[in-house]
Design a protein around this motif. Sequence first.
Motif, PDB file in Angstrom:
ATOM      1  N   LEU A 121      17.612   0.084  32.421  1.00  0.00           N
ATOM      2  CA  LEU A 121      18.619  -0.977  32.398  1.00  0.00           C
ATOM      3  C   LEU A 121      18.455  -1.906  33.597  1.00  0.00           C
ATOM      4  N   TYR A 122      18.184  -1.332  34.746  1.00  0.00           N
ATOM      5  CA  TYR A 122      17.987  -2.127  35.956  1.00  0.00           C
ATOM      6  C   TYR A 122      16.788  -3.061  35.793  1.00  0.00           C
ATOM      7  N   ILE A 123      15.685  -2.539  35.262  1.00  0.00           N
ATOM      8  CA  ILE A 123      14.477  -3.346  35.074  1.00  0.00           C
ATOM      9  C   ILE A 123      14.758  -4.546  34.176  1.00  0.00           C
ATOM     10  N   PHE A 124      15.409  -4.298  33.043  1.00  0.00           N
ATOM     11  CA  PHE A 124      15.670  -5.409  32.120  1.00  0.00           C
ATOM     12  C   PHE A 124      16.717  -6.373  32.675  1.00  0.00           C
ATOM     13  N   ASP A 125      17.646  -5.878  33.469  1.00  0.00           N
ATOM     14  CA  ASP A 125      18.619  -6.781  34.091  1.00  0.00           C
ATOM     15  C   ASP A 125      17.944  -7.696  35.122  1.00  0.00           C
ATOM     16  N   VAL A 126      16.960  -7.147  35.852  1.00  0.00           N
ATOM     17  CA  VAL A 126      16.199  -7.974  36.791  1.00  0.00           C
ATOM     18  C   VAL A 126      15.482  -9.086  36.041  1.00  0.00           C
ATOM     19  N   LEU A 127      14.845  -8.743  34.929  1.00  0.00           N
ATOM     20  CA  LEU A 127      14.132  -9.743  34.128  1.00  0.00           C
ATOM     21  C   LEU A 127      15.109 -10.754  33.519  1.00  0.00           C
ATOM     22  N   TYR A 128      16.242 -10.243  33.060  1.00  0.00           N
ATOM     23  CA  TYR A 128      17.263 -11.121  32.468  1.00  0.00           C
ATOM     24  C   TYR A 128      17.757 -12.147  33.485  1.00  0.00           C
TER      25      TYR A 128
END
Length: 261
Positions: A246-253
């Motif tokens: 979730l953290y990884i995709f939030d960074v990308l988002y």
Amino acid sequence: MLIQKLKYAQNLTTQERHIIEYILDHPEIVFKATAHELARMTFTSSSTIVRLCKKLGTKGYPDFQLQWALEYKPNPQKDEPEGELAIEQGNLPAAIEALPYLYEQSLSKTRQMLKEDSLIKIVRWLKSSERIDIYGSDNNYYLAQQASAKWNELGINAVAHNSANFHYLNSINLNMSPLSFVISHTGHNRAMVEVAKALRNKQMRMVAVTSNNNSALTKLCDETILTYGYDERMRLSKLATMVSVLYIFDVLYMSTIPEEG
């Protein structure tokens, strides 16, 4: 590792050495006992327990319990890691105290593994793509759905998949420069590897999201983002990995949110 620190710790008091010996002799007691209860069992005090935990590099007893849960390998003859079940099912206060440490550790370890140059490249791909596809099975599919929903709110076309959609793959317009993320904690999930093979055959750009940097999946993808915490023997580890993804995709988002003005 915490277990090694316990075995080879130096400059300990007699009480602290006794506590360590008790834990090594009864490793699953850490999952069941509070600091006060462990102190009573070892004829010491709660403050001595906490002081020892800090000497061993943890922030306190809840953090010690968490790191012990992530490292402890139960007897392979047992069907279930009994200690882990105890902390999940039978100790609400311990869960309330331990989960923030779990989240903090997962986020911190994931941050340490992120490669900025690779992320910059992936963000550049994201901004030039007209469609984002995120593939994942089981729990990873729901993580893919969450990530897709956030991008859709920005008006970016993002779709979650739990398998290879061959009708879509056969009809896709490659001029849209689609970018695909494939999530597999082990990097060897058969369905996700098949997805990656199908995408590779279509010469589509792919990013692996996995904890295994040397796997069948990573060999098929253009870039890899490493997750933290996966160990199939421990359920707490699965939770840590979900937080990591979730953290990884939030960074990308957040990196794709248009600047105001």
